[in-house]
Design an enzyme around this catalytic site. Structure first.
Site, PDB file in Angstrom:
ATOM      1  CD1 TRP A 103      -2.423  -2.117   1.552  1.00  0.00           C
ATOM      2  CD2 TRP A 103      -3.080  -0.925  -0.224  1.00  0.00           C
ATOM      3  NE1 TRP A 103      -3.494  -2.762   0.977  1.00  0.00           N
ATOM      4  CE2 TRP A 103      -3.922  -2.055  -0.108  1.00  0.00           C
ATOM      5  CE3 TRP A 103      -3.301  -0.034  -1.272  1.00  0.00           C
ATOM      6  CZ2 TRP A 103      -4.960  -2.321  -1.003  1.00  0.00           C
ATOM      7  CZ3 TRP A 103      -4.342  -0.286  -2.165  1.00  0.00           C
ATOM      8  CH2 TRP A 103      -5.159  -1.407  -2.030  1.00  0.00           C
ATOM      9  CG  ASP A 173      -3.407   4.242   3.967  1.00  0.00           C
ATOM     10  OD1 ASP A 173      -4.509   4.046   4.538  1.00  0.00           O
ATOM     11  OD2 ASP A 173      -3.075   3.654   2.918  1.00  0.00           O
ATOM     12  CE  LYS A 197      -8.881  -2.816   3.322  1.00  0.00           C
ATOM     13  NZ  LYS A 197      -8.062  -1.942   2.502  1.00  0.00           N
TER      14      LYS A 197
HETATM   15  C1  LIG Z   1      -7.495  -1.313   1.489  1.00  0.00           C
HETATM   16  C2  LIG Z   1      -6.412  -0.319   1.626  1.00  0.00           C
HETATM   17  C3  LIG Z   1      -6.273   0.764   0.748  1.00  0.00           C
HETATM   18  C4  LIG Z   1      -7.162   0.944  -0.470  1.00  0.00           C
HETATM   19  O1  LIG Z   1      -8.427   1.324  -0.117  1.00  0.00           O
HETATM   20  P1  LIG Z   1      -9.548   1.641  -1.236  1.00  0.00           P
HETATM   21  O2  LIG Z   1     -10.620   2.259  -0.392  1.00  0.00           O
HETATM   22  O3  LIG Z   1      -9.922   0.344  -1.867  1.00  0.00           O
HETATM   23  O4  LIG Z   1      -8.966   2.593  -2.215  1.00  0.00           O
HETATM   24  C5  LIG Z   1      -5.266   1.671   0.987  1.00  0.00           C
HETATM   25  N1  LIG Z   1      -4.421   1.530   2.021  1.00  0.00           N
HETATM   26  C6  LIG Z   1      -4.514   0.496   2.871  1.00  0.00           C
HETATM   27  C7  LIG Z   1      -3.555   0.387   4.003  1.00  0.00           C
HETATM   28  C8  LIG Z   1      -5.510  -0.460   2.700  1.00  0.00           C
HETATM   29  O5  LIG Z   1      -5.610  -1.492   3.556  1.00  0.00           O
END
Ligand SMILES: *Cc1c(COP(=O)(O)O)cnc(C)c1O
Length: 362
Positions: A103, A173, A197
């Protein structure tokens, strides 16, 4: 609800049963208005109450200090990978990133489309199995920000502490570990997370941003990609994802009912601890590749001796009511995602299954 699976999906992921039931109860007729929350204006008093309450709940639960804005945006966390450099990476400045896994790599590649990027620290040589030590990190002097990925969802490595970055805003993030534990939000200039998540369903991305950072941002970028616009309009510049925000509202109330983040953290450590113990006590039958000091409490990655046995493991788990244990296609192996809403009983069942599988195959 006897037919609920042991859900270890990585995202979208398990939601608390109580939340789904509450949503079901209110689906057709929301609070006596004769309509669903999905069928009314985002400018209505009823929706506005949900919108503002969701911000208040998040501020309270996450102990967000004054001086931060909470925005509800669309396009997923992946759109943030572009919005961050578009808004903050001005000419002559450098976007600094910690490269910790898949990521972080995506965030870096996106930033490179818009400006200069520096890798402030990396665990690429360790195959991303250890979060780099950032205690004496030295940042590029022209850093516009330092970006970290607090939990690498695919590899299963998680920051256990965050660096002090002085005047350089720290951007996190937290898509896969937001609200899994208390965090000192004041260390961050911005925190963002796709909801699917730990916060709710997909469709909304939560951005927590310090108001100071919203001064003097470029006005030449597309309107919908400007934090300043969403801030000035309280995330109601255009139609927000009302149903996703409503679901986040219910999840936040559920977190509050559990006793808040201290209790959630304790539960998460107990849950993940069950599965890590099954790995550690297997005498090498299961192998956790992530360094113990960087292990994630949200995404537990592990391997078996060979892919044949891993296939057998997946097949048998599926026959026994477990879902989502296959590792990400880019790394293979196995992964159990144990987000906030995954019950203790699911983790216990998996740990017991692992021990039993070992007995039969070890
Ligand atoms: C799932 C995830 C993303 C991407 O998220 P989207 O909403 O599908 O764009 C980005 N960073 C991390 C750490 C993730 O787990």
């Amino acid at each position: 609800m006897g037919n609920r699976a042991y859900n270890f999906n990585a995202g979208p992921a398990a939601l608390p049963l109580e939340v789904l039931q509450k949503a079901q109860e209110e689906l057709v007729e929301f609070k006596g208005i004769g309509m669903s929350i999905m069928e009314i204006s985002h400018r209505s008093a009823e929706y506005e109450q949900v919108h503002n309450e969701t911000q208040q709940l998040l501020k309270q639960i996450f102990s967000i200090p004054d001086g931060y804005q909470i925005q509800f945006l669309q396009g997923g966390a992946s759109t943030q990978f572009a919005m961050i450099p578009l808004n903050f990476l001005k000419p002559g400045k450098v976007g600094s990133y910690v490269l910790t896994g898949a990521w972080a790599e995506k965030a870096i590649q996106e930033a490179k489309l818009f400006g200069e990027v520096a890798i402030a620290a990396s665990s690429q040589e360790q195959k991303f199995m250890k979060i780099p030590d950032l205690s004496d990190i030295s940042l590029h002097p022209d850093s516009a920000y330092l970006h970290v990925t607090s939990n690498e969802t695919i590899e299963g490595a998680q920051f256990q502490s965050y660096p002090d970055t002085g005047n350089v805003p720290l951007i996190g993030d937290m898509s896969s570990d937001i609200l899994s534990r208390p965090v000192d939000v004041s260390k961050f200039g911005m925190i963002y997370a796709g909801a699917q998540k730990n916060l709710g369903p997909s469709g909304v991305t939560v951005v927590i941003v310090k108001e100071d950072l919203l001064q003097d941002l470029p006005k030449t970028i597309p309107t919908m990609l400007r934090y300043e616009i969403h801030g000035k309009n309280n995330s109601l510049y255009n139609t927000p994802p009302v149903y996703s925000i409503y679901m986040v509202n219910l999840v936040l109330k559920w977190i509050q009912e559990q006793g808040g983040l201290a209790v959630i953290e304790k539960n998460n450590l107990e849950k993940s601890g069950l599965i890590y113990s099954a790995i550690d006590q297997s005498g090498g039958f299961y192998r956790g590749p992530v360094d113990k000091g960087s292990r994630s409490s949200m995404n537990i990655t592990f391997r078996l001796q060979d892919e044949e046995l891993e296939k057998k493991f997946i097949k048998e788990t599926e026959q026994n009511g477990f879902v989502g244990l296959k590792g990400h296609r880019s790394v293979g192996g196995l992964r159990a995602s144990t987000y906030n809403a995954v019950p203790y009983a699911s983790c216990k069942a998996l740990a017991d299954f692992m021990t039993d599988f070992q007995k039969r195959n070890g």
